[in-house]
Every structure is written in C-alpha cells, then in structure tokens.
Design an enzyme around this catalytic site. Structure first.
Site, PDB file in Angstrom:
ATOM      1  N   ALA A  17      -8.920 -34.195-167.122  1.00 44.53           N
ATOM      2  CA  ALA A  17      -8.922 -35.180-166.032  1.00 44.53           C
ATOM      3  C   ALA A  17      -8.909 -34.544-164.646  1.00 44.53           C
ATOM      4  O   ALA A  17      -8.820 -35.249-163.642  1.00 44.53           O
ATOM      5  CB  ALA A  17      -7.716 -36.113-166.184  1.00 44.53           C
ATOM      6  N   ARG A  22     -14.296 -27.338-157.859  1.00 44.52           N
ATOM      7  CA  ARG A  22     -14.908 -26.032-157.616  1.00 44.52           C
ATOM      8  C   ARG A  22     -16.313 -25.923-158.227  1.00 44.52           C
ATOM      9  O   ARG A  22     -17.073 -25.028-157.893  1.00 44.52           O
ATOM     10  CB  ARG A  22     -13.992 -24.917-158.159  1.00 44.52           C
ATOM     11  N   LYS A  29     -17.025 -31.933-164.819  1.00 45.27           N
ATOM     12  CA  LYS A  29     -16.968 -30.568-165.383  1.00 45.27           C
ATOM     13  C   LYS A  29     -17.023 -30.543-166.921  1.00 45.27           C
ATOM     14  O   LYS A  29     -17.768 -29.740-167.486  1.00 45.27           O
ATOM     15  CB  LYS A  29     -15.724 -29.833-164.858  1.00 45.27           C
TER      16      LYS A  29
HETATM   17  C1  UD1 Z   1      -4.503 -23.690-165.559  1.00 44.25           C
HETATM   18  C2  UD1 Z   1      -3.071 -23.168-165.684  1.00 44.25           C
HETATM   19  C3  UD1 Z   1      -3.105 -21.647-165.583  1.00 44.25           C
HETATM   20  C4  UD1 Z   1      -3.994 -21.076-166.682  1.00 44.25           C
HETATM   21  C5  UD1 Z   1      -5.386 -21.719-166.626  1.00 44.25           C
HETATM   22  C6  UD1 Z   1      -6.178 -21.311-167.838  1.00 44.25           C
HETATM   23  C7  UD1 Z   1      -1.668 -24.929-164.756  1.00 44.25           C
HETATM   24  C8  UD1 Z   1      -0.902 -25.365-163.569  1.00 44.25           C
HETATM   25  N1  UD1 Z   1      -2.267 -23.750-164.629  1.00 44.25           N
HETATM   26  O1  UD1 Z   1      -4.995 -23.331-164.279  1.00 44.25           O
HETATM   27  O2  UD1 Z   1      -1.796 -21.125-165.744  1.00 44.25           O
HETATM   28  O3  UD1 Z   1      -4.101 -19.675-166.537  1.00 44.25           O
HETATM   29  O4  UD1 Z   1      -5.294 -23.149-166.611  1.00 44.25           O
HETATM   30  O5  UD1 Z   1      -7.517 -21.735-167.701  1.00 44.25           O
HETATM   31  O6  UD1 Z   1      -1.685 -25.608-165.750  1.00 44.25           O
HETATM   32  N2  UD1 Z   1      -6.258 -31.309-165.584  1.00 44.25           N
HETATM   33  C9  UD1 Z   1      -5.982 -32.625-165.830  1.00 44.25           C
HETATM   34  N3  UD1 Z   1      -5.249 -33.317-164.925  1.00 44.25           N
HETATM   35  C10 UD1 Z   1      -4.755 -32.761-163.790  1.00 44.25           C
HETATM   36  C11 UD1 Z   1      -5.050 -31.401-163.546  1.00 44.25           C
HETATM   37  C12 UD1 Z   1      -5.800 -30.690-164.459  1.00 44.25           C
HETATM   38  O7  UD1 Z   1      -6.392 -33.169-166.845  1.00 44.25           O
HETATM   39  O8  UD1 Z   1      -4.102 -33.463-163.043  1.00 44.25           O
HETATM   40  C13 UD1 Z   1      -7.066 -30.552-166.556  1.00 44.25           C
HETATM   41  C14 UD1 Z   1      -8.346 -29.988-165.980  1.00 44.25           C
HETATM   42  O9  UD1 Z   1      -9.423 -30.915-166.142  1.00 44.25           O
HETATM   43  C15 UD1 Z   1      -8.568 -28.710-166.784  1.00 44.25           C
HETATM   44  C16 UD1 Z   1      -7.150 -28.308-167.192  1.00 44.25           C
HETATM   45  O10 UD1 Z   1      -6.317 -29.443-167.001  1.00 44.25           O
HETATM   46  O11 UD1 Z   1      -9.324 -28.937-167.936  1.00 44.25           O
HETATM   47  C17 UD1 Z   1      -6.602 -27.155-166.347  1.00 44.25           C
HETATM   48  O12 UD1 Z   1      -6.645 -27.552-164.987  1.00 44.25           O
HETATM   49  P1  UD1 Z   1      -7.231 -26.610-163.854  1.00 44.25           P
HETATM   50  O13 UD1 Z   1      -7.106 -27.315-162.553  1.00 44.25           O
HETATM   51  O14 UD1 Z   1      -8.555 -26.075-164.235  1.00 44.25           O
HETATM   52  O15 UD1 Z   1      -6.132 -25.471-163.887  1.00 44.25           O
HETATM   53  P2  UD1 Z   1      -6.338 -23.930-163.613  1.00 44.25           P
HETATM   54  O16 UD1 Z   1      -6.261 -23.702-162.140  1.00 44.25           O
HETATM   55  O17 UD1 Z   1      -7.532 -23.408-164.297  1.00 44.25           O
HETATM   56 MG    MG Z   2      -9.155 -24.279-165.076  1.00 39.69          MG
END
Ligand code: UD1
Ligand code: MG
Length: 466
Positions: A17, A22, A29
């Site tokens: 979600a 980016r 994505k």
């Molecule tokens: C996250 C981890 C990081 C890890 C990395 C691995 C956290 C805070 N950080 O970082 O430690 O090394 O993944 O790839 O978890 N998402 C939601 N809802 C939200 C936010 C994110 O569903 O509110 C989902 C995104 O769509 C994605 C995943 O969670 O698929 C990870 O989120 P993303 O923002 O990509 O986190 P990273 O910065 O990659």
């Molecule tokens: Mg990520």
C-alpha cells in the site's frame, strides 16, 4: 527445499500500500513487471512455495482493484486508507482476518528476489524457538544505503552474533551508508497474538510513519525474544523502490533464471544476451542463440535451436524446431518445424509438425497443416490450410473486405501458385491448384486448376502452367 507443514496455522501478509513515489510512475509499483511477472506476484509465489495457502495483501485505495484483478480470489485484499507506515499496514492486514493465526509471515511487495528457500528457513528458525516473538530475515555483508540496517550489541567472539538491539532505518541515518552491513530484507515471522497486541503500540517515527521495524527495539526493551537470521543472500535484500533498482533486480533475476536453465541442460550461447521470463519452460538440449527473448508462459520443447534474434511470447513450441530471427505470439508450433528468418506468427497460429515457413511469412488465426511449406513472403490469415500444401511466394489471403473478416480453406496437397490472391471467403479443394498471379474469387473444386484475374477454372483434362 521442504515446504512447511500445511497444518500450521499461518497467514502471509504482503505489504503493497506504499505510495511507490520513487518509481515516478502512473502505474502502481506492485504492477511493474520483472521477467514477465508483476512485482506483487513474487511474494505470493514465494509464500506458496513455502507451503502457505492463506494470504492477505494490504493494498492502497488506488491500487486495490488492479491488485485484486491480478491475484483474484486467492488472496484477501485489505485496504490501508493512507500509507502511514509498515506497522500501520500490518495492523490493517491483521484487522482483515477473522481470527489471528499463531504464525504471521510478512513480506513486502517490492522485494521480488526473496527466495522461498530463505523464507522456509526463517519460518523453521522461528518455530524452533517457541518463546520467540519475532524473527527478521536479514542478509549479512550487503550494501543497501536506502534499506534498514540490523543493529547488534558488540560481541567478544568473532564467530558469534551480538544480541539484537534494533533496526536503523535509512531516514534516521545522518549519512548514506554505502558500506556492507547486515540488511533487513523486509521479511519477518511473528507470533500472531504478540504481533496483534504490539503493533498498535508502535509510535510514529521522525518521518511521521509508524515503522514495523521499530518493533524490534520495543521487544528488546520489554524483554521479549526477537532475532534476526542472516541467512538471506545479499541480492535477496534488493528492494525495488525506483527504476534503477527495478533494472538492477531484473539483471539479478535474469542471471538466476539463465543459470537454472543451463543447469537443466539448455545451452545459452550468450547468457548476457538471453532473456527468459520467470514462467517459461525449456526442454533439454535446446540451444538459445543470442538475442533470444522467451516471454510470459512460453514452453519450448527439446533439441530446438532458437535465435539468433527470436522473440517468443505466450507460445508453445514442440521438439526439434528451428526458429531464426522471428517473432511468435500466442501461437502453437508442433515438432520439427522451421521458421524464419523474419517471419511472424500472430495470435492463434497453429503450425503443425514438419511445416517450413521461410522468409517474411505472416500467419494469424490459421492452422497450417503438417508438412506444408510457405518458403517466401506471404500473408496467411483466418485460414485453414491442410497437410502437404505448397504455398507459393507472394500468396495472400485477402481476409478483410473493409468490414468483416472471412475464412480461406485450402485442402490437403493443394498447390498455390506464386502471387495468388485468395479473396475470402473462398475454398481451394484438395489437390487443387492456382496459377501464378491468380485472383481467386470463387471456390476451386478438388483436383481442379484456376488461373487468371479473376481466376477461371481450366477444363478438367487440360493442365495449366504455373
Ligand atoms: C522497508 C523497511 C526496511 C527494509 C526494506 C526492505 C520499514 C520501515 N523499513 O524499507 O527496514 O530494509 O523495507 O526492502 O519497514 N507499505 C505499505 N504501507 C505503508 C508503507 C509501506 O503497505 O504505509 C509497503 C510498501 O508498498 C512496500 C513495503 O511496505 O511494499 C515496504 O515499504 P517501503 O516504503 O518500500 O519501505 P523501504 O523504505 O523499502
Ligand atoms: Mg521498499
């Protein structure tokens, strides 16, 4: 790899979600593809390979329909109204469950290189320590300036790992970390009841998001048992957050797929110039020449030679075929067929055994019967062509009258002279023939010859010249 026992009470949550800002894309994505598969399918496939069968995908209001369209009924879709962080997303996933399972496995939708082998080992490690609340899948010695780093207490022994302290997020680092570290892959195993209780209490980080990774330090503070298992390969930790990372993950995946098929007995003359999608199947002793692309769910038989410069999508090719510099789409090719160079099979072409299609032959929605030859440029569309037919150079099935498409039928052993126009609907009977340059507007009965413009039947006893 041994999958986990199917009667374990386990649910997989896939987080999808996030804004994915980016990527700078109008496409969500999780719908971007890698080796012919949408990103969102990778974690689901990995969980399935581990033996899990219940999944919740946390989607955004914007991408939920697209995700449900791809995954269908096999998952429950939970909607996270606004992307307030990975902890909030997991909480949202748990709320979509009718009962909290004893084991929850969390994966992100943007880490397609996580291997099922690693997830199984993670689950086994987690289950082998019954009092453990959370186990993180990590990769030692990986470089991930934008990823979470595992922080441990200093350790006296070089062989042992220091106790887990927490996960440091990139946003909380003063400097970008371009050095090897123990990286969080974003894959976790949880005690379901503990997770359900704890995740709501995760505070907001400095960015305003509630991070799932904050749970590690919270558990350490509360004396709950947590562990990180550095059993993932460095490339499994690669996240896809922007287009550069999408290409980098694609290169790693391509290399894995290519090496797999070489280990199965397929020759890749130049692996760096060979593109095989993740769902493709290839038979033993097939040779892939450079610039070959095998896409979607294509199946190639044994002992074929494909390429150079061949592109084959969603097609099935039999054994001992040679396909040179040609494009095949949604077509079926039986055994011992030769195609190319520069031919094009469009959807619903059925090329039966032993057919020869030479240069510049376009085929669409047509059966080409066994042993038939079309050696030179021609268009065969909406046709049914029998066995042993000779199609002369320049033959065209004129299938479209400007409004509707019509069918051409050519009986077995017919001879179609060079430059014949077959104005459909029209039938050329078995062992019938057309003269060079004939424009055939009426059916040619079995064994008869038609010549001229418009084509007229020659008397039965007379033989014409082609
Ligand atoms: C996250 C981890 C990081 C890890 C990395 C691995 C956290 C805070 N950080 O970082 O430690 O090394 O993944 O790839 O978890 N998402 C939601 N809802 C939200 C936010 C994110 O569903 O509110 C989902 C995104 O769509 C994605 C995943 O969670 O698929 C990870 O989120 P993303 O923002 O990509 O986190 P990273 O910065 O990659
Ligand atoms: Mg990520």
């Amino acid at each position: 790899m041994n999958a986990i026992n199917s009667d374990i009470d386990a649910v997989g949550i896939v987080l999808a979600a996030g804004r994915g800002s980016r990527m700078r894309s109008r496409i969500p994505k999780p719908l971007h593809t890698l080796a012919g598969r949408e990103l969102i399918r990778f974690p689901i496939a990995a969980l399935k390979n581990c033996g899990l069968s219940r999944f919740v995908v946390v989607a955004s209001p914007e991408n939920k329909d697209a995700i449900a369209g791809i995954l269908g009924d096999e998952v429950v879709c939970a909607v996270q109204i606004s992307p307030e962080g990975t902890a909030d997303a997991v909480a949202c996933g748990l709320r979509a469950m009718t009962a909290i399972p004893s084991l929850v496995v969390v994966l992100a939708a943007d880490t397609p290189l996580v291997r099922p082998e690693s997830v199984v080992r993670l689950i086994q490690s987690h289950r082998s320590a019954p009092t453990r609340r959370m186990t993180v899948l990590s990769a030692a010695g990986a470089i991930g300036p934008d990823l979470g780093h595992i922080k441990r207490a200093a350790c006296q022994s070089a062989d042992a790992l220091g106790g887990l302290l927490g996960i440091e997020e990139a946003a909380d680092r003063a400097e970008p970390a371009y050095y090897p570290a123990e990286i969080n892959t974003g894959v976790y195993c949880f005690d379901g009841l503990w997770l359900n209780k704890s995740v709501e209490a995760v505070p907001k980080s400095a960015t305003g998001e509630r991070y799932l990774t904050t749970l590690v330090a919270m558990a350490v503070d509360a004396g709950d048992k947590v562990e990180a298992e550095p059993i993932a390969l460095a490339d499994e930790a690669m996240g896809v957050n922007d287009r550069e990372q999408l290409a980098a993950a694609g290169a790693v995946l391509r290399d894995r797929i290519n090496r797999f098929w070489m280990s199965e007995g397929v020759t890749l003359v130049d692996p760096a110039a060979t593109y095989i999608d993740v769902d493709v199947v290839i038979g033993q002793d097939t040779v892939l020449q450079p610039n070959t692309m095998l896409m979607d769910d294509t199946v190639i038989g044994e002992a074929c030679e494909i390429g150079p410069n061949a592109s084959i999508r969603s097609s099935r090719v039999g054994d001992r075929c040679r396909i040179i510099a040609s494009t095949l789409e949604e077509s079926r090719v039986e055994d011992d067929v030769e195609i190319g160079p520069y031919s094009h099979l469009r959807p619903a072409a059925l090329i039966e055994a032993g057919v020869h299609l030479g240069n510049y032959v376009e085929v669409k929605n047509t059966r080409v019967g066994s042993g038939t030859a079309a050696g030179h440029f021609c268009y065969l569309g909406d046709a049914d062509i029998g066995d042993g037919v000779n199609i002369g150079a320049g033959t065209i099935t004129c299938n479209y009258d400007g409004v509707d498409k019509h069918q051409t039928v050519i009986g077995k052993d017919a001879f179609i002279g060079s430059d014949t126009m077959l104005v459909a609907p029209v039938t050329v009977g078995q062992a019938a023939a057309t003269g060079a340059g004939a424009v055939v507007t009426r059916d040619v009965p079995e064994g008869r010859r038609a010549v001229g413009v418009p084509a007229r039947l020659l008397p039965q006893q007379q033989s014409g010249s082609d």
